[in-house]
Design an enzyme around this catalytic site. Structure first.
Site, PDB file in Angstrom:
ATOM      1  N   ASP A 101       0.897  -1.248   0.078  1.00  0.00           N
ATOM      2  CA  ASP A 101       0.137  -0.117  -0.161  1.00  0.00           C
ATOM      3  C   ASP A 101       0.875   1.227   0.121  1.00  0.00           C
ATOM      4  O   ASP A 101       1.753   1.063   0.329  1.00  0.00           O
ATOM      5  CB  ASP A 101      -0.888  -0.067   1.413  1.00  0.00           C
ATOM      6  CG  ASP A 101      -1.922  -1.218   1.376  1.00  0.00           C
ATOM      7  OD1 ASP A 101      -2.278  -1.677   0.429  1.00  0.00           O
ATOM      8  OD2 ASP A 101      -2.237  -1.361   2.357  1.00  0.00           O
TER       9      ASP A 101
HETATM   10  N1  URA Z   1      -1.094  -5.909   4.003  1.00  0.00           N
HETATM   11  C1  URA Z   1      -1.734  -4.590   4.086  1.00  0.00           C
HETATM   12  O1  URA Z   1      -2.756  -4.391   4.728  1.00  0.00           O
HETATM   13  N2  URA Z   1      -0.831  -3.747   3.326  1.00  0.00           N
HETATM   14  C2  URA Z   1       0.159  -3.767   2.604  1.00  0.00           C
HETATM   15  O2  URA Z   1       0.844  -3.163   1.987  1.00  0.00           O
HETATM   16  C3  URA Z   1       0.709  -5.164   2.891  1.00  0.00           C
HETATM   17  C4  URA Z   1       0.157  -6.333   3.424  1.00  0.00           C
END
Ligand code: URA
Length: 240
Positions: A101
């Site tokens: 993310d």
């Molecule tokens: N899980 C999440 O919630 N976000 C990420 O970026 C990676 C794994």
């Protein structure tokens, strides 16, 4: 480099095995016995079904993704993980092995080896990932057992078993490591929400055998060593 690594971008595993069984993979004119045999195309003539084996031309980068950049090839509003690369290291075929993310930092592999990524990201590959997590509340001592049996989301989806290690817990903020072998959208954030706390900081510290070296600054990257590339092939073999 191993024969299977050399051929991975042009031949499927099945095609390689069939060619090997028929004695159609030759190293200096001798039929190879194993796909794991090491060869050097600078020193040896490797052919498959009469054709010279392609020279490996793929690139592999291990990036320490900073927060605030998106895992995408282009974005209208934000910098992307590829903006971290020097122009001489970038090419249009590069893509990220998995997605972090925008507000997640940590280890991200970038490659232009298409077949490798496809196989590695396949749900059956079960590549393990470890994240360092900070949440906005307490993490009770019964949670590791719950994560080990498989957290259940609101929509009824049951996650695969994961390993939660609580590093520090207090009413306002807690820290933990979570190791899982799944990669659903916002997976880690949703898992902690399912037990009543919100993730306020998330960083991936390990992907398969690759560990994030904290001396690698945010936004910095390095090429994989020959041994590390070999480790990628190993993951694929173990997932078969
Ligand atoms: N899980 C999440 O919630 N976000 C990420 O970026 C990676 C794994």
């Amino acid at each position: 480099m191993r024969i299977d690594q050399l051929l991975a971008s042009s031949y499927s595993r099945k095609e390689m095995k069939q060619a090997l069984a028929k004695g159609q993979i030759l190293v200096n004119g001798q039929a190879a016995c194993k796909l794991s045999q090491n060869v050097d195309t600078n020193l040896q003539m490797v052919t498959i079904q009469g054709q010279p084996a392609p020279a490996s031309k793929h690139h592999y980068w291990l990036l320490h993704k900073p927060r605030g950049v998106v895992t995408a090839n282009r974005d209208a509003h934000h910098a992307t993980v590829f903006d971290s690369l020097a122009s001489c290291d970038w090419n249009p075929d590069l893509y990220a092995l998995g997605r972090l993310d925008r507000d997640t930092s940590g280890l991200l592999l970038l490659t232009d080896n298409g077949p490798l990524g496809y196989q590695l990201l396949h749900p059956d590959a079960h590549v393990s990932k470890t994240y360092q997590v900070v949440v906005n509340g307490p993490l009770h001592s019964d949670l590791p057992a719950l994560f080990a049996t498989g957290i259940i989301f609101e929509n009824g989806y049951q996650c695969r078993p994961s390993q939660l290690t609580i590093l520090e817990s207090s009413a306002k903020q807690s820290r933990a490591l979570i190791e899982l072998a799944e990669g659903k959208f916002h997976q880690v954030k949703k898992m902690f929400l399912a037990v009543g706390v919100k993730v306020i900081s998330l960083s991936r510290v390990q992907f398969g055998p690759f560990k994030l070296n904290q001396t690698l600054p945010y936004g910095a990257y390095r090429g994989l060593t020959a041994q590390e590339k070999q480790a990628l092939i190993q993951i694929l073999e173990e997932s078969r």
